[in-house]
Scaffold this motif. Structure first.
Motif, mmCIF file in Angstrom:
data_model
loop_
_atom_site.group_PDB
_atom_site.id
_atom_site.type_symbol
_atom_site.label_atom_id
_atom_site.label_comp_id
_atom_site.label_asym_id
_atom_site.label_seq_id
_atom_site.Cartn_x
_atom_site.Cartn_y
_atom_site.Cartn_z
ATOM 1 N N GLU A 33 34.048 32.640 40.653
ATOM 2 C CA GLU A 33 33.436 33.741 41.399
ATOM 3 C C GLU A 33 34.041 35.081 40.985
ATOM 4 O O GLU A 33 33.343 36.089 40.894
ATOM 5 N N LEU A 34 35.352 35.093 40.720
ATOM 6 C CA LEU A 34 36.027 36.315 40.301
ATOM 7 C C LEU A 34 35.529 36.763 38.934
ATOM 8 O O LEU A 34 35.296 37.961 38.702
ATOM 9 N N VAL A 35 35.337 35.834 38.019
ATOM 10 C CA VAL A 35 34.820 36.156 36.684
ATOM 11 C C VAL A 35 33.427 36.765 36.804
ATOM 12 O O VAL A 35 33.108 37.783 36.165
ATOM 13 N N ALA A 36 32.577 36.174 37.636
ATOM 14 C CA ALA A 36 31.228 36.697 37.821
ATOM 15 C C ALA A 36 31.246 38.081 38.461
ATOM 16 O O ALA A 36 30.437 38.948 38.112
ATOM 17 N N LEU A 37 32.171 38.305 39.369
ATOM 18 C CA LEU A 37 32.249 39.569 40.098
ATOM 19 C C LEU A 37 32.730 40.712 39.211
ATOM 20 O O LEU A 37 32.225 41.839 39.298
ATOM 21 N N THR A 38 33.716 40.426 38.345
ATOM 22 C CA THR A 38 34.332 41.480 37.523
ATOM 23 C C THR A 38 33.676 41.637 36.156
ATOM 24 O O THR A 38 33.956 42.607 35.449
ATOM 25 N N THR A 73 40.568 47.812 35.610
ATOM 26 C CA THR A 73 41.586 47.210 36.476
ATOM 27 C C THR A 73 41.051 47.132 37.899
ATOM 28 O O THR A 73 40.521 48.115 38.426
ATOM 29 N N PHE A 74 41.181 45.960 38.472
ATOM 30 C CA PHE A 74 40.726 45.729 39.825
ATOM 31 C C PHE A 74 41.909 45.364 40.711
ATOM 32 O O PHE A 74 42.966 44.954 40.226
ATOM 33 N N VAL A 75 41.712 45.517 41.996
ATOM 34 C CA VAL A 75 42.719 45.109 42.974
ATOM 35 C C VAL A 75 42.223 43.852 43.665
ATOM 36 O O VAL A 75 41.069 43.788 44.120
ATOM 37 N N LEU A 76 43.073 42.861 43.721
ATOM 38 C CA LEU A 76 42.767 41.642 44.453
ATOM 39 C C LEU A 76 43.823 41.457 45.534
ATOM 40 O O LEU A 76 45.022 41.445 45.252
ATOM 41 N N LYS A 77 43.385 41.332 46.775
ATOM 42 C CA LYS A 77 44.306 41.167 47.896
ATOM 43 C C LYS A 77 44.242 39.715 48.369
ATOM 44 O O LYS A 77 43.164 39.191 48.670
ATOM 45 N N GLN A 78 45.408 39.105 48.404
ATOM 46 C CA GLN A 78 45.524 37.699 48.766
ATOM 47 C C GLN A 78 46.192 37.571 50.129
ATOM 48 O O GLN A 78 47.280 38.112 50.346
ATOM 49 N N PRO A 79 45.567 36.872 51.083
ATOM 50 C CA PRO A 79 46.203 36.717 52.394
ATOM 51 C C PRO A 79 47.480 35.913 52.283
ATOM 52 O O PRO A 79 47.600 35.011 51.454
ATOM 53 N N THR A 110 34.167 39.293 47.789
ATOM 54 C CA THR A 110 35.218 38.342 48.160
ATOM 55 C C THR A 110 35.118 37.112 47.266
ATOM 56 O O THR A 110 34.038 36.727 46.820
ATOM 57 N N VAL A 111 36.268 36.521 47.013
ATOM 58 C CA VAL A 111 36.344 35.238 46.315
ATOM 59 C C VAL A 111 37.220 34.336 47.183
ATOM 60 O O VAL A 111 38.426 34.539 47.283
ATOM 61 N N GLY A 112 36.594 33.389 47.826
ATOM 62 C CA GLY A 112 37.330 32.606 48.817
ATOM 63 C C GLY A 112 37.733 33.519 49.963
ATOM 64 O O GLY A 112 36.922 34.276 50.494
ATOM 65 N N ASP A 113 39.011 33.488 50.313
ATOM 66 C CA ASP A 113 39.503 34.401 51.354
ATOM 67 C C ASP A 113 40.224 35.601 50.756
ATOM 68 O O ASP A 113 40.941 36.318 51.450
ATOM 69 N N HIS A 114 40.039 35.836 49.439
ATOM 70 C CA HIS A 114 40.599 36.995 48.759
ATOM 71 C C HIS A 114 39.568 38.130 48.753
ATOM 72 O O HIS A 114 38.360 37.879 48.757
ATOM 73 N N VAL A 115 40.054 39.365 48.712
ATOM 74 C CA VAL A 115 39.179 40.529 48.689
ATOM 75 C C VAL A 115 39.402 41.297 47.391
ATOM 76 O O VAL A 115 40.549 41.530 46.986
ATOM 77 N N VAL A 116 38.316 41.682 46.737
ATOM 78 C CA VAL A 116 38.389 42.413 45.468
ATOM 79 C C VAL A 116 37.837 43.823 45.687
ATOM 80 O O VAL A 116 36.774 43.998 46.299
ATOM 81 N N MET A 117 38.566 44.822 45.204
ATOM 82 C CA MET A 117 38.134 46.211 45.350
ATOM 83 C C MET A 117 38.584 47.032 44.157
ATOM 84 O O MET A 117 39.341 46.549 43.301
ATOM 85 N N THR A 118 38.120 48.266 44.098
ATOM 86 C CA THR A 118 38.484 49.140 42.987
ATOM 87 C C THR A 118 39.920 49.632 43.123
ATOM 88 O O THR A 118 40.483 49.672 44.222
ATOM 89 N N LEU A 119 40.496 49.999 41.989
ATOM 90 C CA LEU A 119 41.845 50.566 41.945
ATOM 91 C C LEU A 119 41.747 52.083 41.987
ATOM 92 O O LEU A 119 41.006 52.686 41.206
#
Length: 344
Positions: A33-38, A73-79, A110-119
């Motif tokens: 999902e992350l590959v498809a998103l980015t 460059t992206f930001v990924l936040k992991q709970p 989102t990918v799973g319970d991770h959140v992806v956003m811009t840097l």
């Protein structure tokens, strides 16, 4: 959330924290999902861990889109625990409702319970303060800090929830009480049982922070006992009603850059500007003093030169628009921040 549910979540969070592995962890489905998103292959082994906090670990991912040559460059936040997963889900929802004119990351998915956003570019406030050339430079940075909070509190976001009550519905719901006094009363009713239960644990008997939080709790209870009609604290402009607050408006969550530069080079001329505000998981409608006092206290803790603390505080408050703000009278709202933090 009931008291029992809050206690169970806190216990699960504590247990999870004790076993927490600070590396980036994605299963195969989330990776795809992350590959498809980015838009390109993602090598997780090259992910740069930027920071670790109570609510999330932050990773920087550099991706070169398939067929392209310019990496992004992206930001990924992991709970980091079950409670922080809820906070990240709230943040993903909140930042999608923020007006484009306000400097905040763009939510990508989102990918799973991770959140992806811009840097976003810039230095966090702690680091920016360290690079300031002199008192005037620090004061100008604090003015930007204050102006940004003023602009946030002036923003109308009817879809945002009531702070600390995300399940109560958005502010547009007419059944939700709005006065600042009512909001503080509701917060104390929610947090007091949790605080007293946790403070009664043997390991907290001599804990200084626990004692500070208990004192803050008593301060809020005492303020709530005073009549609204004869207590100026309940009627001081601009704090008569709720505003849209950040909830954790610390210097670490505000990025600064110099005009004409990217914020990472102190040799670039120009004045400071706020290039981004981060960590929106606790944002919502609340008493504006909740944010103001959190900022005032962090300025005192963060200013590298003791003699500059008071000028920097004055610069912040003047830019916000409350030059004569009574910090002592605002202490209950600073205490409420500690009370909330203690229950997380």
């Amino acid at each position: 959330m009931t008291i029992t549910e809050s206690t169970n979540l806190a216990a699960a969070t504590a247990d999870h924290n004790a076993r927490h592995i600070p590396d980036l962890v994605l299963d195969a489905k989330a990776h795809a999902e992350l590959v498809a998103l980015t838009g390109g292959p993602v090598d997780l082994s090259t992910a740069k861990k930027e920071s670790a906090g109570m609510n999330s670990d932050v990773f920087y991912l550099t991706v070169t889109p398939t067929g392209g040559s310019i990496p992004s460059t992206f930001v990924l936040k992991q709970p980091t625990n079950p409670g922080s997963a809820l906070s990240l889900a709230r943040e993903a929802k909140v930042i999608q409702s923020i007006p484009d004119s306000f400097p905040c990351p763009t939510f990508l998915g989102t990918v799973g319970d991770h959140v992806v956003m811009t840097l976003l570019p810039g230095l966090n406030g702690y680091e920016a303060l360290k690079t300031c050339r002199d008192r005037q430079d620090r004061e100008q940075l604090m003015e930007e800090y204050g102006r940004t909070l003023r602009d946030l509190h002036a923003t109308v976001n009817p879809q945002a929830p009531i702070m600390h009550f995300p399940d109560a519905g958005p502010m547009e719901n007419p059944t939700v009480p709005r006065p600042s006094r009512t909001w503080m009363k509701a917060c104390i009713e929610k947090f007091e049982p949790i605080v007293r239960t946790r403070a009664a644990l043997p390991e907290n008997a001599d804990d200084k922070y626990t004692k500070r939080v208990l004192a803050s709790l008593e301060g809020c209870i005492a303020l709530l006992a005073l009549p609204e009609e004869t207590t100026p604290a309940w009627n001081l402009p601009p704090f008569e009603s709720l505003v849209w607050c950040h909830g954790d408006f610390m210097l670490a969550n505000v990025l600064f850059a110099r005009d004409g530069g990217d914020g990472d080079n102190d040799n670039v001329p120009g004045k400071w500007r706020v290039s981004g505000v981060l960590d929106w998981g606790d944002a919502g409608w609340a008493d504006g003093r909740h944010d103001v006092m959190a900022a005032v206290e962090i300025i005192e803790q963060s200013c590298p030169i003791v003699e500059d603390v008071e000028p920097c505080r004055k610069a912040f408050l003047a830019a916000y628009g409350v030059e004569d703000f009574d910090i002592a009278a605002g202490e209950p709202w600073g205490g409420l921040y500690d009370i909330w933090d203690y229950t997380c």
